[in-house]
Design a protein around this motif. Structure first.
Motif, PDB file in Angstrom:
ATOM      1  N   GLY A 235     -70.819  34.382 -26.996  1.00 36.00           N
ATOM      2  CA  GLY A 235     -70.512  32.827 -26.937  1.00 36.00           C
ATOM      3  C   GLY A 235     -69.180  32.532 -27.803  1.00 36.00           C
ATOM      4  N   MET A 236     -68.855  31.317 -27.837  1.00 36.99           N
ATOM      5  CA  MET A 236     -67.490  30.905 -28.582  1.00 36.99           C
ATOM      6  C   MET A 236     -67.775  29.352 -28.535  1.00 36.99           C
ATOM      7  SD  MET A 236     -65.112  31.488 -25.272  1.00 36.99           S
ATOM      8  CE  MET A 236     -65.757  33.164 -25.035  1.00 36.99           C
ATOM      9  N   THR A 237     -66.882  28.753 -29.412  1.00 39.50           N
ATOM     10  CA  THR A 237     -66.964  27.499 -29.777  1.00 39.50           C
ATOM     11  C   THR A 237     -66.891  26.639 -28.626  1.00 39.50           C
ATOM     12  OG1 THR A 237     -65.841  27.851 -31.888  1.00 39.50           O
ATOM     13  CG2 THR A 237     -65.520  25.896 -31.013  1.00 39.50           C
ATOM     14  N   GLU A 238     -65.885  27.044 -27.690  1.00 41.00           N
ATOM     15  CA  GLU A 238     -65.619  26.241 -26.779  1.00 41.00           C
ATOM     16  C   GLU A 238     -66.826  26.207 -25.315  1.00 41.00           C
ATOM     17  OE1 GLU A 238     -62.081  28.028 -28.612  1.00 41.00           O
ATOM     18  OE2 GLU A 238     -63.827  28.617 -27.629  1.00 41.00           O
ATOM     19  N   LEU A 239     -67.744  26.987 -25.820  1.00 38.96           N
ATOM     20  CA  LEU A 239     -69.067  27.003 -24.735  1.00 38.96           C
ATOM     21  C   LEU A 239     -70.270  26.534 -25.104  1.00 38.96           C
ATOM     22  CD1 LEU A 239     -68.252  30.720 -23.248  1.00 38.96           C
ATOM     23  CD2 LEU A 239     -67.512  28.665 -22.189  1.00 38.96           C
ATOM     24  N   LEU A 240     -71.017  25.931 -24.342  1.00 36.91           N
ATOM     25  CA  LEU A 240     -72.291  25.336 -24.899  1.00 36.91           C
ATOM     26  C   LEU A 240     -73.487  26.469 -24.269  1.00 36.91           C
ATOM     27  CD1 LEU A 240     -72.183  21.328 -24.511  1.00 36.91           C
ATOM     28  CD2 LEU A 240     -71.734  23.001 -26.569  1.00 36.91           C
ATOM     29  N   SER A 241     -72.951  27.652 -23.806  1.00 33.07           N
ATOM     30  CA  SER A 241     -73.927  28.710 -23.383  1.00 33.07           C
ATOM     31  C   SER A 241     -73.511  29.897 -23.769  1.00 33.07           C
ATOM     32  CB  SER A 241     -73.868  28.581 -21.671  1.00 33.07           C
ATOM     33  OG  SER A 241     -74.327  27.465 -21.245  1.00 33.07           O
ATOM     34  N   GLN A 242     -74.565  31.019 -23.997  1.00 36.99           N
ATOM     35  CA  GLN A 242     -74.410  32.430 -24.353  1.00 36.99           C
ATOM     36  C   GLN A 242     -74.433  33.210 -23.433  1.00 36.99           C
ATOM     37  OE1 GLN A 242     -76.491  30.202 -26.257  1.00 36.99           O
ATOM     38  NE2 GLN A 242     -74.808  29.313 -26.989  1.00 36.99           N
TER      39      GLN A 242
END
Length: 326
Positions: A235-242
């Motif tokens: 995941g990453m800051t720029e995504l709302l999914s993992q």
């Protein structure tokens, strides 16, 4: 209007493709930064008929611009970690319930009922700053596990060691989620033979240790914890999914997220299954920011839509992503 239930009820590739094209047109109309990027590439949204024709915004734009597709009030600002003086990414979230639905549904899809687990979190570098989306997610999972032993551990390794051994021996299902360097620190203090615990690494040495290849890292962690496989979260800051991996570095996405692998020499074309390239992410939970992100990660895709993360571009390698600094 695209509704959350449209995103989280996707059950087929056809549904995914149809909604993805709808999201693309919505974001072209409502996201100034993304529209300018598409216009720079001379993309006519009416001629985009497949997901492969959609432009992917270089992830660096989250450092330099406000990437937003909504006029609603910003409820949360998630920020990336960075050393002092570094420009960090900012993900402006106008509907935090979308993030909550995304990570709760994904956890349930991959691991089952959260109440079946005691969640132990070893995330010191994330806890020590504000704005971490990972801390937001793990804190929510801890609360929803309804277990009095669930919680965060900063640098109190001795307490964590005794708690982990006690819980594992009692037969409880335990999920220990930790930043990579802290998990290594833990097994240098104590080796384990865990039978009921999942070890999930979230990646990153955060400048604390020398980076090592995944196979070597997972072998060291598996031996130290006495487990067969090391799980991972992508995941990453720029995504709302993992995406999640149950072992061997093979990740799978929830139904509203997919990976495409772009050519490292030409950011607008894609490579075949099994070939290495840059990871592009479609995250439909990012409906209010940008769902189409060209990351700085290298990876390859497998036939069943699973993928591997093989490393990162160094800055000199990001051809194509540099073609836009609006």
């Amino acid at each position: 209007m695209i509704q959350p239930q449209d995103i989280f009820s996707i059950a087929s590739q056809k549904q995914f493709d149809k909604l993805t094209l709808k999201v693309f047109r919505f974001q072209y109309e409502n996201n100034k930064v993304y529209r300018e990027f598409c216009d720079f590439l001379k993309t006519n949204p009416q001629k985009v008929k497949t997901i492969q024709q959609i432009p992917f915004l270089p992830i660096q734009f989250f450092k330099s611009h406000q990437v937003i597709s909504s006029s609603e009030t910003i409820q949360e600002t998630f920020t990336s970690s960075g050393t002092t003086g570094m420009i960090t990414s900012k993900h402006l979230v106008t509907d935090i319930s979308l993030y909550e639905q995304s990570f709760r549904n994904a956890f349930s899809e991959f691991y089952g009922n959260i109440e079946d687990y005691t969640i132990l979190a070893l995330l010191p570098s994330y806890l020590e700053r504000d704005g971490s989306s990972l801390i937001y997610m793990v804190n929510d999972l801890i609360e929803r596990s309804n277990k009095e032993d669930s919680g965060f551990y900063l640098n109190n390794y001795d307490e964590l060691i005794s708690k982990l051994i006690l819980l594992d021996n009692s037969g409880q299902n335990v999920l220990l989620i930790g930043v990579t360097y802290a998990l290594l620190d833990l097994i240098e203090k104590q080796t384990f033979q865990l039978k009921n615990t999942i070890i999930m690494e979230t990646g990153g040495m955060k400048g604390k240790r020398k980076e090592i290849i995944r196979e070597e890292l997972h072998a060291v962690l598996a031996k130290g914890f006495g487990v067969k496989n090391i799980h991972s979260e992508y995941g990453m800051t720029e995504l709302l999914s993992q995406a999640y991996s149950f072992g061997n570095g093979i990740f799978e996405c929830p139904n509203w997220m997919q990976i495409l692998i772009r050519d490292t020499e030409d950011a607008l074309t894609y490579v075949d299954i099994g070939k290495t390239g840059g990871i592009n992410v479609i995250d439909l939970a990012n409906i209010n920011s940008c769902s189409f992100i060209a990351t700085q990660d290298l990876g390859k895709k497998h036939l069943n839509n699973s993928f591997e993360v093989l490393g990162r571009f160094d800055n000199s390698d990001i051809r194509g992503c540099n073609l836009m600094v609006l």
